[in-house]
Design a protein around this motif. Structure first.
Motif, PDB file in Angstrom:
ATOM      1  N   GLY A   1       8.367   0.829  -4.993  1.00 16.27           N
ATOM      2  CA  GLY A   1       8.003  -0.309  -5.262  1.00 16.27           C
ATOM      3  C   GLY A   1       8.145  -1.367  -4.199  1.00 16.27           C
ATOM      4  N   VAL A   2       7.586  -2.343  -4.159  1.00 15.97           N
ATOM      5  CA  VAL A   2       7.858  -3.506  -3.416  1.00 15.97           C
ATOM      6  C   VAL A   2       7.136  -4.739  -4.065  1.00 15.97           C
ATOM      7  CG1 VAL A   2       7.422  -2.290  -1.114  1.00 15.97           C
ATOM      8  CG2 VAL A   2       5.379  -3.187  -2.128  1.00 15.97           C
ATOM      9  N   SER A   3       7.739  -5.848  -3.836  1.00 20.31           N
ATOM     10  CA  SER A   3       7.522  -7.013  -4.554  1.00 20.31           C
ATOM     11  C   SER A   3       6.887  -8.245  -3.787  1.00 20.31           C
ATOM     12  CB  SER A   3       8.892  -7.764  -4.978  1.00 20.31           C
ATOM     13  OG  SER A   3       9.768  -6.877  -5.581  1.00 20.31           O
ATOM     14  N   PHE A   4       5.987  -8.888  -4.558  1.00 18.40           N
ATOM     15  CA  PHE A   4       5.352 -10.049  -3.999  1.00 18.40           C
ATOM     16  C   PHE A   4       6.421 -11.010  -3.426  1.00 18.40           C
ATOM     17  CE2 PHE A   4       1.641  -8.487  -5.860  1.00 18.40           C
ATOM     18  CZ  PHE A   4       0.591  -9.237  -5.191  1.00 18.40           C
ATOM     19  N   SER A   5       6.179 -11.891  -2.298  1.00 18.95           N
ATOM     20  CA  SER A   5       7.300 -12.919  -1.864  1.00 18.95           C
ATOM     21  C   SER A   5       7.569 -14.038  -2.728  1.00 18.95           C
ATOM     22  CB  SER A   5       7.027 -13.419  -0.720  1.00 18.95           C
ATOM     23  OG  SER A   5       5.626 -14.077  -0.615  1.00 18.95           O
ATOM     24  N   GLN A   6       6.489 -14.279  -3.564  1.00 16.31           N
ATOM     25  CA  GLN A   6       6.958 -15.367  -4.731  1.00 16.31           C
ATOM     26  C   GLN A   6       7.320 -14.792  -5.839  1.00 16.31           C
ATOM     27  OE1 GLN A   6       3.668 -17.999  -4.932  1.00 16.31           O
ATOM     28  NE2 GLN A   6       3.689 -18.268  -2.641  1.00 16.31           N
ATOM     29  N   ALA A   7       8.836 -15.153  -6.502  1.00  9.81           N
ATOM     30  CA  ALA A   7       8.916 -14.525  -7.688  1.00  9.81           C
ATOM     31  C   ALA A   7       8.384 -15.455  -8.804  1.00  9.81           C
ATOM     32  CB  ALA A   7      10.629 -14.607  -8.007  1.00  9.81           C
ATOM     33  N   MET A   8       8.066 -14.759 -10.123  1.00  9.02           N
ATOM     34  CA  MET A   8       7.405 -15.619 -11.052  1.00  9.02           C
ATOM     35  C   MET A   8       8.271 -15.885 -12.233  1.00  9.02           C
ATOM     36  SD  MET A   8       3.776 -13.479 -11.340  1.00  9.02           S
ATOM     37  CE  MET A   8       3.194 -14.655 -12.335  1.00  9.02           C
ATOM     38  N   ALA A   9       7.917 -17.116 -13.074  1.00  8.49           N
ATOM     39  CA  ALA A   9       8.630 -17.532 -14.217  1.00  8.49           C
ATOM     40  C   ALA A   9       8.296 -16.791 -15.439  1.00  8.49           C
ATOM     41  CB  ALA A   9       8.264 -18.974 -14.413  1.00  8.49           C
ATOM     42  N   ASP A  10       8.940 -16.618 -16.222  1.00  9.95           N
ATOM     43  CA  ASP A  10       8.893 -15.903 -17.529  1.00  9.95           C
ATOM     44  C   ASP A  10       7.573 -16.118 -18.285  1.00  9.95           C
ATOM     45  OD1 ASP A  10       9.351 -13.768 -19.593  1.00  9.95           O
ATOM     46  OD2 ASP A  10      10.290 -15.415 -20.784  1.00  9.95           O
ATOM     47  N   ASP A  11       6.816 -15.205 -18.599  1.00 13.34           N
ATOM     48  CA  ASP A  11       5.574 -15.724 -19.479  1.00 13.34           C
ATOM     49  C   ASP A  11       4.512 -16.268 -18.690  1.00 13.34           C
ATOM     50  OD1 ASP A  11       4.609 -15.325 -22.045  1.00 13.34           O
ATOM     51  OD2 ASP A  11       4.645 -17.075 -22.715  1.00 13.34           O
ATOM     52  N   LYS A  12       4.487 -16.233 -17.367  1.00 11.77           N
ATOM     53  CA  LYS A  12       3.303 -16.658 -16.518  1.00 11.77           C
ATOM     54  C   LYS A  12       2.298 -15.579 -16.358  1.00 11.77           C
ATOM     55  CE  LYS A  12       4.236 -20.828 -15.373  1.00 11.77           C
ATOM     56  NZ  LYS A  12       3.351 -21.992 -15.709  1.00 11.77           N
ATOM     57  N   THR A  13       1.029 -15.924 -16.310  1.00 14.68           N
ATOM     58  CA  THR A  13      -0.112 -14.834 -15.979  1.00 14.68           C
ATOM     59  C   THR A  13       0.058 -14.500 -14.562  1.00 14.68           C
ATOM     60  OG1 THR A  13      -1.170 -16.114 -17.706  1.00 14.68           O
ATOM     61  CG2 THR A  13      -2.405 -14.370 -16.383  1.00 14.68           C
ATOM     62  N   TYR A  14      -0.310 -13.174 -14.530  1.00 18.77           N
ATOM     63  CA  TYR A  14      -0.330 -12.489 -13.010  1.00 18.77           C
ATOM     64  C   TYR A  14      -1.616 -11.774 -13.180  1.00 18.77           C
ATOM     65  CZ  TYR A  14       1.409  -8.110 -15.101  1.00 18.77           C
ATOM     66  OH  TYR A  14       1.621  -7.071 -16.038  1.00 18.77           O
ATOM     67  N   ASN A  15      -2.455 -11.644 -12.022  1.00 20.82           N
ATOM     68  CA  ASN A  15      -3.474 -11.036 -11.835  1.00 20.82           C
ATOM     69  C   ASN A  15      -3.503 -10.322 -10.219  1.00 20.82           C
ATOM     70  OD1 ASN A  15      -6.058  -9.820 -12.254  1.00 20.82           O
ATOM     71  ND2 ASN A  15      -7.196 -11.825 -11.537  1.00 20.82           N
ATOM     72  N   VAL A  16      -3.322  -9.076 -10.134  1.00 24.62           N
ATOM     73  CA  VAL A  16      -3.072  -8.636  -8.918  1.00 24.62           C
ATOM     74  C   VAL A  16      -4.480  -7.894  -8.527  1.00 24.62           C
ATOM     75  CG1 VAL A  16      -2.004  -6.732  -7.542  1.00 24.62           C
ATOM     76  CG2 VAL A  16      -0.700  -8.022  -9.004  1.00 24.62           C
ATOM     77  N   THR A  17      -5.032  -7.986  -7.500  1.00 28.60           N
ATOM     78  CA  THR A  17      -6.244  -7.702  -7.103  1.00 28.60           C
ATOM     79  C   THR A  17      -6.135  -7.104  -5.550  1.00 28.60           C
ATOM     80  OG1 THR A  17      -7.075  -9.808  -6.202  1.00 28.60           O
ATOM     81  CG2 THR A  17      -8.046  -8.864  -8.402  1.00 28.60           C
ATOM     82  N   ILE A  18      -7.063  -6.257  -5.134  1.00 23.99           N
ATOM     83  CA  ILE A  18      -7.066  -5.610  -3.664  1.00 23.99           C
ATOM     84  C   ILE A  18      -7.953  -6.676  -3.001  1.00 23.99           C
ATOM     85  CG2 ILE A  18      -7.622  -3.794  -1.994  1.00 23.99           C
ATOM     86  CD1 ILE A  18      -6.991  -1.997  -4.636  1.00 23.99           C
ATOM     87  N   SER A  19      -7.287  -7.222  -1.925  1.00 22.70           N
ATOM     88  CA  SER A  19      -7.980  -8.085  -0.820  1.00 22.70           C
ATOM     89  C   SER A  19      -8.531  -7.365   0.281  1.00 22.70           C
ATOM     90  CB  SER A  19      -7.372  -9.439  -0.559  1.00 22.70           C
ATOM     91  OG  SER A  19      -6.049  -9.026   0.131  1.00 22.70           O
ATOM     92  N   GLN A  20      -7.842  -6.448   0.616  1.00 25.49           N
ATOM     93  CA  GLN A  20      -8.475  -5.707   2.007  1.00 25.49           C
ATOM     94  C   GLN A  20      -8.044  -4.156   1.526  1.00 25.49           C
ATOM     95  OE1 GLN A  20      -7.380  -7.054   5.632  1.00 25.49           O
ATOM     96  NE2 GLN A  20      -7.346  -5.156   6.546  1.00 25.49           N
ATOM     97  N   GLU A  21      -9.001  -3.247   1.475  1.00 29.32           N
ATOM     98  CA  GLU A  21      -9.051  -1.781   1.244  1.00 29.32           C
ATOM     99  C   GLU A  21      -8.353  -1.341   2.589  1.00 29.32           C
ATOM    100  OE1 GLU A  21      -9.386   0.172  -1.041  1.00 29.32           O
ATOM    101  OE2 GLU A  21     -10.677  -1.006  -2.583  1.00 29.32           O
ATOM    102  N   SER A  22      -8.003  -0.142   2.226  1.00 29.73           N
ATOM    103  CA  SER A  22      -7.223   0.981   3.390  1.00 29.73           C
ATOM    104  C   SER A  22      -8.568   1.554   3.903  1.00 29.73           C
ATOM    105  CB  SER A  22      -6.358   1.788   2.748  1.00 29.73           C
ATOM    106  OG  SER A  22      -6.174   3.070   3.648  1.00 29.73           O
ATOM    107  N   VAL A  23      -8.364   2.107   5.316  1.00 24.74           N
ATOM    108  CA  VAL A  23      -9.296   2.671   5.955  1.00 24.74           C
ATOM    109  C   VAL A  23      -9.285   4.141   5.752  1.00 24.74           C
ATOM    110  CG1 VAL A  23      -9.640   1.030   7.949  1.00 24.74           C
ATOM    111  CG2 VAL A  23      -7.993   2.776   7.932  1.00 24.74           C
ATOM    112  N   SER A  24      -8.534   4.675   5.007  1.00 23.88           N
ATOM    113  CA  SER A  24      -7.787   6.134   4.990  1.00 23.88           C
ATOM    114  C   SER A  24      -8.282   6.433   3.505  1.00 23.88           C
ATOM    115  CB  SER A  24      -6.557   6.597   5.386  1.00 23.88           C
ATOM    116  OG  SER A  24      -5.673   5.915   4.668  1.00 23.88           O
ATOM    117  N   ALA A  25      -8.116   5.272   2.312  1.00 24.39           N
ATOM    118  CA  ALA A  25      -8.194   5.972   1.064  1.00 24.39           C
ATOM    119  C   ALA A  25      -8.788   4.709   0.092  1.00 24.39           C
ATOM    120  CB  ALA A  25      -6.685   6.220   0.559  1.00 24.39           C
ATOM    121  N   LYS A  26      -9.529   5.395  -1.019  1.00 24.13           N
ATOM    122  CA  LYS A  26      -9.931   4.383  -2.000  1.00 24.13           C
ATOM    123  C   LYS A  26      -8.648   4.143  -3.061  1.00 24.13           C
ATOM    124  CE  LYS A  26     -12.914   2.158  -4.543  1.00 24.13           C
ATOM    125  NZ  LYS A  26     -13.365   0.909  -4.212  1.00 24.13           N
ATOM    126  N   CYS A  27      -8.352   2.982  -3.164  1.00 26.10           N
ATOM    127  CA  CYS A  27      -7.253   2.633  -4.073  1.00 26.10           C
ATOM    128  C   CYS A  27      -7.618   1.958  -5.092  1.00 26.10           C
ATOM    129  CB  CYS A  27      -6.306   1.703  -3.347  1.00 26.10           C
ATOM    130  SG  CYS A  27      -5.761   2.630  -1.910  1.00 26.10           S
TER     131      CYS A  27
END
Length: 194
Positions: free
Chosen positions: A62-88
């Motif tokens: 695991g690695v973390s996003f640079s901005q920590a979040m406040a409790d009960d806040k909504t997160y939505n993680v998406t892939i903005s740039q795919e890898s050239v070697s794999a489908k993620c």
């Protein structure tokens, strides 16, 4: 004068309470963790809520996003740039963060390539080539070959003669025998028989 102090104190207390509960627009102290598995080479870029960006390679711990979040806040993680070697693919990529729900998983499946090449001088029967646990029986007179099992991009391959043909000696040309699987099919492995 007393009322002014009381109003100011009440306003400060309300602001502190909102910040502690995750209200308001301020950040928090809960890291949003991403675990990436199966990425054999390169990296991917991820975004949280369309803003905070994270570039990472394979990261099963695991690695973390640079901005920590406040409790009960909504997160939505998406892939903005795919890898050239794999489908993620992102799983459990959205929700409300808290100390029990703060990990996003990304599973990557490396692209598969074929592995093959050319054969010269093969007249005998019984030639068997190997790449790791995968083997291939080659017919007498064949001028080319392709393993039935594909190989994953980013991993290594090493073709060797597992069994010599009747009455002949075959060898894989050292310069083509091994390498790392790239973004195209491997077609240049050379086997010579005498």
């Amino acid at each position: 004068m007393k009322k002014t102090y009381l109003r100011s104190g009440a306003a400060l207390l309300c602001a502190a309470t909102l910040a502690a509960c995750g209200g308001g627009g301020g950040g928090g102290n809960i890291p949003l963790i991403v675990r990436v598995v199966g990425l054999t080479e390169g990296s991917i870029k991820l975004k949280n809520n369309g803003g905070d960006e994270l570039t990472t390679g394979n990261a099963p711990s695991g690695v973390s996003f640079s901005q920590a979040m406040a409790d009960d806040k909504t997160y939505n993680v998406t892939i903005s740039q795919e890898s050239v070697s794999a489908k993620c693919t992102v799983s459990n990529g959205s929700g409300k963060i808290n100390w029990y729900n703060r990990t996003v998983d990304v599973v990557c499946l490396p692209y598969e390539r074929t592995l093959g090449g050319s054969i010269s001088g093969l007249t005998g029967r019984g030639l068997t080539l190997a790449n790791g646990a995968s083997s291939l029986n080659v017919e007498a007179g064949a001028t080319s070959f392709v393993f039935g099992e594909k190989v994953f991009q980013g991993l290594t391959y090493a073709v060797a003669v597992l069994r010599q043909p009747d009455g002949q000696s075959c060898a894989v040309v050292p310069a083509t025998a091994s390498g790392t699987v790239g973004a195209v099919n491997i077609t240049n492995v050379t086997v010579t028989c005498k």
